[in-house]
Design a protein around this motif. Structure first.
Motif, short mmCIF file in Angstrom:
data_model
loop_
_atom_site.label_atom_id
_atom_site.label_comp_id
_atom_site.label_asym_id
_atom_site.label_seq_id
_atom_site.Cartn_x
_atom_site.Cartn_y
_atom_site.Cartn_z
N LEU A 57 0.86 -1.19 0.00
CA LEU A 57 0.00 0.00 0.00
C LEU A 57 0.89 1.23 0.00
O LEU A 57 1.68 1.43 0.93
N MET A 58 0.77 2.04 -1.04
CA MET A 58 1.53 3.29 -1.06
C MET A 58 0.64 4.41 -0.54
O MET A 58 -0.50 4.56 -0.99
N ILE A 59 1.17 5.16 0.40
CA ILE A 59 0.45 6.33 0.90
C ILE A 59 0.97 7.52 0.10
O ILE A 59 2.12 7.94 0.27
N THR A 60 0.14 7.99 -0.80
CA THR A 60 0.61 9.00 -1.76
C THR A 60 0.08 10.39 -1.42
O THR A 60 -0.80 10.55 -0.58
N GLY A 61 0.62 11.35 -2.13
CA GLY A 61 0.14 12.73 -1.96
C GLY A 61 -0.10 13.35 -3.31
O GLY A 61 -0.45 12.65 -4.27
N ARG A 62 0.16 14.63 -3.40
CA ARG A 62 0.03 15.28 -4.71
C ARG A 62 1.07 14.65 -5.64
O ARG A 62 2.00 14.01 -5.19
N ASN A 63 0.90 14.81 -6.90
CA ASN A 63 1.83 14.24 -7.89
C ASN A 63 1.93 12.72 -7.81
O ASN A 63 2.97 12.16 -8.07
N LYS A 64 0.84 12.05 -7.45
CA LYS A 64 0.95 10.59 -7.34
C LYS A 64 0.92 9.91 -8.70
O LYS A 64 1.27 8.75 -8.83
N ARG A 65 0.51 10.64 -9.74
CA ARG A 65 0.24 9.98 -11.01
C ARG A 65 1.45 9.26 -11.58
O ARG A 65 1.34 8.13 -12.06
N HIS A 103 -1.48 -1.12 -3.98
CA HIS A 103 -2.68 -0.33 -3.73
C HIS A 103 -2.23 1.11 -3.43
O HIS A 103 -1.12 1.32 -2.95
N TYR A 104 -3.11 2.05 -3.65
CA TYR A 104 -2.76 3.45 -3.43
C TYR A 104 -3.81 4.13 -2.57
O TYR A 104 -5.01 3.88 -2.74
N LEU A 105 -3.36 4.95 -1.67
CA LEU A 105 -4.28 5.72 -0.82
C LEU A 105 -3.67 7.09 -0.61
O LEU A 105 -2.48 7.21 -0.32
N ARG A 106 -4.47 8.10 -0.77
CA ARG A 106 -3.95 9.46 -0.55
C ARG A 106 -3.88 9.77 0.94
O ARG A 106 -4.78 9.41 1.69
N LEU A 118 -0.85 5.87 9.87
CA LEU A 118 -2.21 5.68 10.41
C LEU A 118 -3.24 5.52 9.30
O LEU A 118 -4.22 4.79 9.46
N ARG A 119 -2.99 6.17 8.16
CA ARG A 119 -3.93 6.05 7.04
C ARG A 119 -4.04 4.59 6.55
O ARG A 119 -4.99 4.23 5.88
N ALA A 120 -3.04 3.77 6.89
CA ALA A 120 -3.02 2.38 6.41
C ALA A 120 -3.84 1.44 7.30
O ALA A 120 -3.95 0.25 7.00
N LYS A 121 -4.42 1.96 8.37
CA LYS A 121 -5.06 1.10 9.37
C LYS A 121 -6.07 0.11 8.77
O LYS A 121 -6.00 -1.10 9.03
N GLN A 122 -6.97 0.62 7.95
CA GLN A 122 -8.02 -0.25 7.42
C GLN A 122 -7.45 -1.32 6.49
O GLN A 122 -7.85 -2.48 6.55
N HIS A 123 -6.48 -0.93 5.68
CA HIS A 123 -5.90 -1.87 4.72
C HIS A 123 -5.13 -2.98 5.45
O HIS A 123 -5.22 -4.16 5.11
N VAL A 124 -4.37 -2.57 6.44
CA VAL A 124 -3.49 -3.52 7.14
C VAL A 124 -4.31 -4.48 7.99
O VAL A 124 -4.00 -5.65 8.12
N PRO A 215 0.21 -4.09 14.98
CA PRO A 215 -0.93 -3.21 14.66
C PRO A 215 -1.39 -2.35 15.84
O PRO A 215 -2.14 -1.39 15.64
N ARG A 216 -0.91 -2.66 17.04
CA ARG A 216 -1.27 -1.80 18.17
C ARG A 216 -0.81 -0.36 17.94
O ARG A 216 -1.32 0.58 18.55
N VAL A 217 0.16 -0.19 17.05
CA VAL A 217 0.67 1.15 16.75
C VAL A 217 -0.46 2.07 16.27
O VAL A 217 -0.43 3.29 16.50
N PHE A 218 -1.48 1.50 15.62
CA PHE A 218 -2.58 2.33 15.11
C PHE A 218 -3.35 2.99 16.28
O PHE A 218 -3.70 4.17 16.20
N ASP A 219 -3.62 2.19 17.32
CA ASP A 219 -4.35 2.75 18.48
C ASP A 219 -3.54 3.88 19.10
O ASP A 219 -4.07 4.90 19.51
N VAL A 220 -2.23 3.67 19.15
CA VAL A 220 -1.37 4.69 19.75
C VAL A 220 -1.34 5.94 18.85
O VAL A 220 -1.45 7.07 19.33
#
Ligand code: UTP
Length: 300
Positions: A57-65, A103-106, A118-124, A215-220
């Motif tokens: 899963l790549m956590i992307t930003g602007r210029n992800k194309r 997979h890609y997520l902004r 943290l944005r990866a929580k659901q995927h992971v 995965p406990r890191v997400f709660d923290v």
């Protein structure tokens, strides 16, 4: 405490602004800067795959194309190369498209590495996972990530990659205060400080861009406020886990002594390009001859 589930997922944050490499990174992510003839990110994805992590899963930003395009098929280029019978280039063009599921997520706002993770929580989901920073290159002959995955399984905690740096450099890194573990090659991390001054630094052990996290890191992270630089720092969340008890607590470190480059840093980027190019079969011999002549002519 051991963990039976083997790590299969990699999170690759690539949403940073890359200010150290401006203006080159004004319109493209620093992870797309070429290291010889492949963008830096491809080396990182190849390392993940080599370590058995096929779900990325790549956590992307602007210029992800450009990042997405690089790992996608381009029928037009492939057809042209096929017609020419250029099988070597055809294989090189196809290779990044065959590396695994990406997979890609902004990230949205680039609020820091902790926020990106943290944005990866659901995927992971509720599994241990690896984090590879997209601008950090580890020599392809090394197996640091595999070692870290093993340590995560054995300890059930989280694991960071560490290098020894000159004390004057520590303020560019997260710094770890460690203790040895009897009979083990890994260390226990007691405390971590993000980018400390030379005086504040508890050691000269710096964290690099490889993590294997419980995965406990997400709660923290959900409860971690902005830290140094106003950013949500992964280091702060790891510090909480290092001091915690119970399932998923504890942070361990694997000290890496091989070659590694920060391609987001201009000097380290150039060293990566030169080292990798000089070892390549195609251009290496000529480059080495030229380098010797060039350096002989340099003043001290
Ligand atoms: P850096 O500390 O290298 O920051 O981020 P940066 O913004 O990318 O680059 P500089 O310092 O301005 O030149 C470390 C890693 O965390 C990611 C970056 O993409 C890089 O892989 N990151 C950082 C994010 O994904 N999101 C953020 O909000 C911050």
């Amino acid at each position: 405490m051991t963990n039976e589930k083997r790590v299969t997922k990699a999170v690759i944050p690539v949403a940073g602004l890359g200010t150290r490499f401006l203006p080159a990174t004004k319109a493209m992510p620093k992870e797309m800067l070429p290291v010889v003839d492949k963008p830096a990110i491809q080396y990182v994805v190849e390392e993940a795959v080599k370590s058995g992590l096929h779900n990325m899963l790549m956590i992307t930003g602007r210029n992800k194309r450009s990042l997405e395009d690089h790992f996608d098929r381009v029928p037009f280029i492939e057809q042209t190369l096929e017609k020419k019978g250029d099988t070597e280039k055809l294989a090189a063009v196809r290779q990044p498209t065959e590396l695994g599921d990406i997979h890609y997520l902004r990230q949205g706002d680039p609020k820091g590495l902790g926020h990106a993770v943290l944005r990866a929580k659901q995927h992971v989901d509720n599994e241990p996972f690896a984090v590879l920073l997209g601008d950090d290159l580890i020599d392809e002959n090394e197996d640091l990530l595999t070692q870290m995955i093993d340590v995560q399984q054995r300890t059930g905690g989280s694991v960071v990659g560490l290098i020894e740096v000159d004390p004057s450099q520590i303020s560019s890194y997260g710094c770890a205060d460690i203790e040895t573990v009897d009979g083990e090659s890994y260390v226990k991390v007691k405390q971590m400080v993000e980018k400390p001054s030379v005086e504040e630094a508890p050691s000269n052990l710096a964290m690099i861009g490889r993590y294997v996290l419980h995965p406990r890191v997400f709660d923290v992270l959900e409860k971690t406020g902005p830290g140094r630089g106003g950013e949500i720092q992964l280091t702060d969340a790891l510090q909480t886990l290092a001091a915690a008890d119970g399932e998923g607590a504890g942070v361990y470190g694997v000290v890496f002594r091989g070659r590694r480059y920060d391609t987001g840093d201009k000097l380290s980027y150039l060293q990566a390009v030169m080292t990798i190019a000089s070892e390549r079969k195609d251009i290496g011999p000529e480059l080495r001859t030229w380098l010797k002549e060039f350096t002989a002519g340099l003043d001290d």
